[in-house]
Design a protein around this motif. Structure first.
Motif, PDB file in Angstrom:
ATOM      1  N   ASP A 207      42.492  41.739  48.750  1.00 34.24           N
ATOM      2  CA  ASP A 207      41.282  42.569  48.564  1.00 34.24           C
ATOM      3  C   ASP A 207      39.988  41.760  48.648  1.00 34.24           C
ATOM      4  OD1 ASP A 207      40.465  41.869  45.555  1.00 34.24           O
ATOM      5  OD2 ASP A 207      42.640  42.076  45.655  1.00 34.24           O
ATOM      6  N   MET A 208      40.026  40.467  48.265  1.00 34.85           N
ATOM      7  CA  MET A 208      38.879  39.563  48.346  1.00 34.85           C
ATOM      8  C   MET A 208      37.655  40.097  47.599  1.00 34.85           C
ATOM      9  SD  MET A 208      39.071  38.264  52.324  1.00 34.85           S
ATOM     10  CE  MET A 208      38.731  39.912  53.000  1.00 34.85           C
ATOM     11  N   THR A 209      37.883  40.845  46.524  1.00 32.49           N
ATOM     12  CA  THR A 209      36.782  41.477  45.794  1.00 32.49           C
ATOM     13  C   THR A 209      35.859  40.460  45.121  1.00 32.49           C
ATOM     14  OG1 THR A 209      38.320  41.748  43.940  1.00 32.49           O
ATOM     15  CG2 THR A 209      37.970  43.652  45.382  1.00 32.49           C
ATOM     16  N   ASN A 210      36.347  39.253  44.860  1.00 34.74           N
ATOM     17  CA  ASN A 210      35.500  38.254  44.201  1.00 34.74           C
ATOM     18  C   ASN A 210      34.842  37.282  45.188  1.00 34.74           C
ATOM     19  OD1 ASN A 210      38.036  37.115  44.761  1.00 34.74           O
ATOM     20  ND2 ASN A 210      37.875  35.632  43.081  1.00 34.74           N
ATOM     21  N   TYR A 211      34.936  37.589  46.472  1.00 39.95           N
ATOM     22  CA  TYR A 211      34.241  36.750  47.453  1.00 39.95           C
ATOM     23  C   TYR A 211      32.782  37.191  47.522  1.00 39.95           C
ATOM     24  CZ  TYR A 211      33.281  33.963  51.604  1.00 39.95           C
ATOM     25  OH  TYR A 211      32.759  33.020  52.476  1.00 39.95           O
ATOM     26  N   PHE A 224      34.908  34.474  58.580  1.00 36.09           N
ATOM     27  CA  PHE A 224      36.304  34.867  58.401  1.00 36.09           C
ATOM     28  C   PHE A 224      36.406  36.078  57.486  1.00 36.09           C
ATOM     29  CE2 PHE A 224      40.086  34.419  55.576  1.00 36.09           C
ATOM     30  CZ  PHE A 224      41.050  34.775  56.497  1.00 36.09           C
ATOM     31  N   PHE A 225      35.646  36.058  56.401  1.00 34.83           N
ATOM     32  CA  PHE A 225      35.632  37.174  55.455  1.00 34.83           C
ATOM     33  C   PHE A 225      35.210  38.471  56.148  1.00 34.83           C
ATOM     34  CE2 PHE A 225      32.903  39.738  52.632  1.00 34.83           C
ATOM     35  CZ  PHE A 225      33.847  40.164  51.708  1.00 34.83           C
ATOM     36  N   GLU A 226      34.133  38.403  56.929  1.00 30.50           N
ATOM     37  CA  GLU A 226      33.642  39.591  57.642  1.00 30.50           C
ATOM     38  C   GLU A 226      34.676  40.076  58.639  1.00 30.50           C
ATOM     39  OE1 GLU A 226      31.192  41.254  56.797  1.00 30.50           O
ATOM     40  OE2 GLU A 226      29.500  40.054  56.129  1.00 30.50           O
ATOM     41  N   TRP A 227      35.293  39.144  59.359  1.00 27.22           N
ATOM     42  CA  TRP A 227      36.309  39.492  60.369  1.00 27.22           C
ATOM     43  C   TRP A 227      37.499  40.176  59.710  1.00 27.22           C
ATOM     44  CZ3 TRP A 227      41.345  37.400  60.565  1.00 27.22           C
ATOM     45  CH2 TRP A 227      42.091  37.727  61.699  1.00 27.22           C
TER      46      TRP A 227
END
Length: 233
Positions: A207-211, A224-227
């Motif tokens: 989920d990467m909610t804390n990025y 990378f996160f956006e991709w």
């Protein structure tokens, strides 16, 4: 500093059986010296078995032979861990000095003992502080040219798979996919390399909610996160 005594110190009778020195402490016995010398001899004999006779070092061919004796592929992460333990400076080569450092640290002097020591070596490397050092070493070890500071993305993909793949399989697979299709980054720096490990350890996945894009992540990880977020949408 303790005060000096006013009284004259009494003389102590020397013990003829004592093997201590007031300057250096216990003096090694002849037996311990002989044992240490024998261990070095055995270590050197083992080194010579795999070393190139003309160059005096274990070269890539010698490492292949060593891996065969250890019954592990040359791509096994434990061979990289062994290089780390030896403090090997040049990829694909072990000097006699490095060999002695590594085998002494592992307390082995035969191929059988070395083979049995590999699981313990891996356990040692997996400890957080050691792994941080090992992770950085893996990048440095692959810098094969003088003053080289970057690694190509193909090499990085292989390293990610070897070093982080067993622990962070999903993250590594996505990182490798991204590195293979993106066009903006042809080489990777040490800072970016460290960032990959930090991402895997700190960011909840998938989920990467804390990025947080506002924090000081390397730009390649922002991309990378956006991709990946678009891919998951």
């Amino acid at each position: 500093m303790p005060p000096r005594s006013a009284s004259k110190p009494s003389k102590k009778r020397s013990n003829p059986d004592s093997v201590t020195s007031s300057a250096t402490g216990p003096v090694p016995s002849a037996y311990s010296k002989k044992k240490a010398s024998k261990e070095v001899d055995e270590t050197d004999k083992l080194f010579d078995k795999y070393a190139n006779a003309s160059s005096g070092v274990i070269d890539p061919e010698g490492i292949e032979k060593l891996c065969s004796s250890l019954e592990v592929p040359h791509t096994d992460i434990r061979i990289l861990m062994l290089a780390w333990r030896m403090k090997a400076e040049r990829q694909g080569y072990f000097t006699k000095g490095e060999w002695r450092i590594g085998l002494k640290a592992l307390k082995v002097d035969t191929i059988g003992k070395l083979k049995k020591a590999l699981p313990e070596l891996e356990k040692e490397v997996r400890e957080p502080l050691n792994f941080r050092d090992f992770y950085a070493y893996a990048f440095q070890y692959c810098l094969t040219e003088d003053k080289q500071k970057f690694l190509d993305t193909e090499t990085i993909c292989q390293l990610l798979d070897m070093v982080l793949g067993s622990t962070f399989r999903a993250q590594v697979d996505y990182l490798i996919d991204y590195l293979k299709i993106q066009k903006d980054y042809k080489v990777i720096s040490m800072d970016q390399w460290r960032g990959f490990c930090r991402f895997c350890n700190e960011i909840s996945f998938p989920d990467m909610t804390n990025y947080n894009l506002e924090l000081a992540w390397p730009s390649i990880l922002d991309d990378f996160f956006e991709w990946l977020r678009e891919k998951q949408a």
